[in-house]
Design a protein around this motif. Sequence first.
Motif, PDB file in Angstrom:
ATOM      1  N   MET A  83       0.840  -1.196   0.000  1.00  0.00           N
ATOM      2  CA  MET A  83       0.000   0.000   0.000  1.00  0.00           C
ATOM      3  C   MET A  83       0.879   1.251   0.000  1.00  0.00           C
ATOM      4  N   ILE A  84       0.422   2.280  -0.663  1.00  0.00           N
ATOM      5  CA  ILE A  84       1.184   3.529  -0.776  1.00  0.00           C
ATOM      6  C   ILE A  84       0.814   4.472   0.363  1.00  0.00           C
ATOM      7  N   ASP A  85       1.825   5.046   1.005  1.00  0.00           N
ATOM      8  CA  ASP A  85       1.628   6.003   2.084  1.00  0.00           C
ATOM      9  C   ASP A  85       1.824   7.416   1.546  1.00  0.00           C
ATOM     10  N   LEU A  86       0.733   8.108   1.240  1.00  0.00           N
ATOM     11  CA  LEU A  86       0.832   9.465   0.715  1.00  0.00           C
ATOM     12  C   LEU A  86       1.481  10.414   1.705  1.00  0.00           C
ATOM     13  N   LEU A  87       1.243  10.190   2.980  1.00  0.00           N
ATOM     14  CA  LEU A  87       1.731  11.122   3.994  1.00  0.00           C
ATOM     15  C   LEU A  87       3.248  11.091   4.121  1.00  0.00           C
ATOM     16  N   ALA A  88       3.874  10.051   3.612  1.00  0.00           N
ATOM     17  CA  ALA A  88       5.338   9.959   3.678  1.00  0.00           C
ATOM     18  C   ALA A  88       5.995  10.633   2.482  1.00  0.00           C
ATOM     19  N   ARG A  89       5.199  11.080   1.538  1.00  0.00           N
ATOM     20  CA  ARG A  89       5.757  11.670   0.324  1.00  0.00           C
ATOM     21  C   ARG A  89       5.941  13.176   0.471  1.00  0.00           C
ATOM     22  N   LYS A  90       7.111  13.659   0.079  1.00  0.00           N
ATOM     23  CA  LYS A  90       7.430  15.088   0.070  1.00  0.00           C
ATOM     24  C   LYS A  90       7.900  15.456  -1.340  1.00  0.00           C
ATOM     25  N   PRO A  91       6.981  15.528  -2.295  1.00  0.00           N
ATOM     26  CA  PRO A  91       7.388  15.701  -3.698  1.00  0.00           C
ATOM     27  C   PRO A  91       8.033  17.060  -3.967  1.00  0.00           C
ATOM     28  N   THR A  92       9.033  17.045  -4.833  1.00  0.00           N
ATOM     29  CA  THR A  92       9.673  18.275  -5.307  1.00  0.00           C
ATOM     30  C   THR A  92       9.671  18.252  -6.836  1.00  0.00           C
ATOM     31  N   LEU A  93       9.862  19.417  -7.431  1.00  0.00           N
ATOM     32  CA  LEU A  93       9.883  19.527  -8.883  1.00  0.00           C
ATOM     33  C   LEU A  93      11.081  20.354  -9.316  1.00  0.00           C
ATOM     34  N   THR A  94      11.818  19.857 -10.297  1.00  0.00           N
ATOM     35  CA  THR A  94      12.908  20.625 -10.877  1.00  0.00           C
ATOM     36  C   THR A  94      12.338  21.563 -11.934  1.00  0.00           C
ATOM     37  N   PRO A  95      13.086  22.596 -12.331  1.00  0.00           N
ATOM     38  CA  PRO A  95      12.599  23.473 -13.405  1.00  0.00           C
ATOM     39  C   PRO A  95      12.259  22.718 -14.682  1.00  0.00           C
ATOM     40  N   GLU A  96      13.032  21.676 -14.974  1.00  0.00           N
ATOM     41  CA  GLU A  96      12.771  20.887 -16.184  1.00  0.00           C
ATOM     42  C   GLU A  96      11.449  20.135 -16.061  1.00  0.00           C
ATOM     43  N   GLU A  97      11.184  19.610 -14.868  1.00  0.00           N
ATOM     44  CA  GLU A  97       9.937  18.876 -14.661  1.00  0.00           C
ATOM     45  C   GLU A  97       8.726  19.796 -14.736  1.00  0.00           C
ATOM     46  N   LEU A  98       8.918  21.061 -14.359  1.00  0.00           N
ATOM     47  CA  LEU A  98       7.822  22.015 -14.389  1.00  0.00           C
ATOM     48  C   LEU A  98       7.260  22.200 -15.789  1.00  0.00           C
ATOM     49  N   THR A  99       8.134  22.164 -16.778  1.00  0.00           N
ATOM     50  CA  THR A  99       7.716  22.466 -18.153  1.00  0.00           C
ATOM     51  C   THR A  99       7.701  21.234 -19.050  1.00  0.00           C
ATOM     52  N   ALA A 100       7.837  20.051 -18.470  1.00  0.00           N
ATOM     53  CA  ALA A 100       7.823  18.814 -19.258  1.00  0.00           C
ATOM     54  C   ALA A 100       6.465  18.121 -19.137  1.00  0.00           C
ATOM     55  N   GLY A 101       6.071  17.452 -20.206  1.00  0.00           N
ATOM     56  CA  GLY A 101       4.857  16.646 -20.171  1.00  0.00           C
ATOM     57  C   GLY A 101       3.576  17.435 -19.991  1.00  0.00           C
ATOM     58  N   LEU A 102       3.538  18.660 -20.490  1.00  0.00           N
ATOM     59  CA  LEU A 102       2.343  19.498 -20.349  1.00  0.00           C
ATOM     60  C   LEU A 102       1.346  19.135 -21.447  1.00  0.00           C
ATOM     61  N   ALA A 103       0.582  18.088 -21.184  1.00  0.00           N
ATOM     62  CA  ALA A 103      -0.360  17.525 -22.151  1.00  0.00           C
ATOM     63  C   ALA A 103      -1.646  17.165 -21.423  1.00  0.00           C
ATOM     64  N   PRO A 104      -2.706  16.817 -22.145  1.00  0.00           N
ATOM     65  CA  PRO A 104      -3.950  16.427 -21.472  1.00  0.00           C
ATOM     66  C   PRO A 104      -3.729  15.284 -20.493  1.00  0.00           C
ATOM     67  N   SER A 105      -4.401  15.361 -19.354  1.00  0.00           N
ATOM     68  CA  SER A 105      -4.295  14.328 -18.333  1.00  0.00           C
ATOM     69  C   SER A 105      -5.012  13.065 -18.779  1.00  0.00           C
ATOM     70  N   ALA A 106      -4.896  12.032 -17.970  1.00  0.00           N
ATOM     71  CA  ALA A 106      -5.436  10.721 -18.341  1.00  0.00           C
ATOM     72  C   ALA A 106      -6.930  10.772 -18.648  1.00  0.00           C
ATOM     73  N   ARG A 107      -7.703  11.530 -17.881  1.00  0.00           N
ATOM     74  CA  ARG A 107      -9.141  11.580 -18.108  1.00  0.00           C
ATOM     75  C   ARG A 107      -9.479  12.181 -19.463  1.00  0.00           C
ATOM     76  N   PHE A 108      -8.602  13.048 -19.982  1.00  0.00           N
ATOM     77  CA  PHE A 108      -8.871  13.725 -21.246  1.00  0.00           C
ATOM     78  C   PHE A 108      -7.920  13.291 -22.365  1.00  0.00           C
ATOM     79  N   GLN A 109      -7.220  12.185 -22.161  1.00  0.00           N
ATOM     80  CA  GLN A 109      -6.255  11.734 -23.149  1.00  0.00           C
ATOM     81  C   GLN A 109      -6.911  11.287 -24.444  1.00  0.00           C
ATOM     82  N   ASP A 110      -8.096  10.744 -24.363  1.00  0.00           N
ATOM     83  CA  ASP A 110      -8.740  10.182 -25.557  1.00  0.00           C
ATOM     84  C   ASP A 110      -9.861  11.050 -26.116  1.00  0.00           C
ATOM     85  N   VAL A 111     -10.075  12.225 -25.557  1.00  0.00           N
ATOM     86  CA  VAL A 111     -11.161  13.071 -26.067  1.00  0.00           C
ATOM     87  C   VAL A 111     -10.731  13.731 -27.373  1.00  0.00           C
ATOM     88  N   ARG A 112     -11.702  13.995 -28.211  1.00  0.00           N
ATOM     89  CA  ARG A 112     -11.461  14.661 -29.491  1.00  0.00           C
ATOM     90  C   ARG A 112     -12.666  15.555 -29.794  1.00  0.00           C
TER      91      ARG A 112
END
Length: 335
Positions: free
Chosen positions: A1-30
């Motif tokens: 099981m995943i413990d969300l409370l143990a996660r302290k996510p960080t983002l690099t500048p590269e990660e901030l501007t990478a993968g900026l595309a529709p999320s999974a719920r909207f991946q197949d919409v047209r």
Amino acid sequence: MIDLLARKPTLTPEELTAGLAPSARFQDVRFETFRPNPEYPSQAEARASLQAFLKGAQVRPGGFRLFRRAKPEGRGIYLDGGFGVGKTHLLASAYHAAEGRRALMSFQDLMYVIGSLGMGRAVEAFGGHDLLLIDEFELDDPGNTHMANTFLGQLMPGGTSVVATSNTEPGALGQGRFNAADFQRQIQGIADRFETHRVDGPDYRQRGTAPEGLLTPGEFQAWRARQPGATLALVSHRDLNRHLLDVHPSRFAKLLAGVGALGVTDLAPMPDQNVALRFVHFVDKLYDLGLPAAFTGAPLGSLFSETYRHGAYAKKYSRCLSRLSELLREARAVI
């Protein structure tokens, strides 16, 4: 099981501007899968206007290259309407229909990118894009107003076109949240960059249905039994809210990385608006990612006080309740 409370996510500048595309719920919409409500012609008109906007930006058949040779100022189109009328569907459809360099992000994520990179680096990061798509454009404070106006003023003259969605007409952005009159010139500067199209209609998530109730303990256990244990995250509402205060909303997606399903127990009223808004942003991300989720606790209608639900952020809270209802409906469907 995943413990969300143990996660302290960080983002690099590269990660901030990478993968900026529709999320999974909207991946197949047209555009073709958009189902406009026939009782509200503005929905079909908005789709046609957006398709025409994209077509007009092409310089050769079959390719979406926004004015590569002449580099005139980028154009803007703005879809204004309430929640649940298909604006994000249309925004994601525009991303899929375009073939040039493009990026899709929420307005909040854009503000975080600008704040993290600085204005100059942020404009440079998106300056080579043909199209920038911004969901839920909003001005919550004077700082956001200034940053948005400056960013668009530096980006669009270089040839980047912008499609934005919002629950507020561009000339009315910021009203009720701060003294908008003091910033009217900047707000008007933003509004002047966009061709506005109103999208009317009721929330499609509630079309013909009543709001969904929270899962009973028995239903929750049945739902939990159907989720793969290795990627399941379970957390109480109280613990989740405490943790979210230490995680910037731009990192919520990374907080949920690898999670296959999320169960939140003991939902309770949130009298602190800072806590409530963080939870709203978290639900938005959870919904966009298309993650299965289940909730127990107090009725949805009791989570946000009447003061908040009829105040400056009323549409945010209403959208959150609508999305929670749909997530609950999806959870019951697999029991």
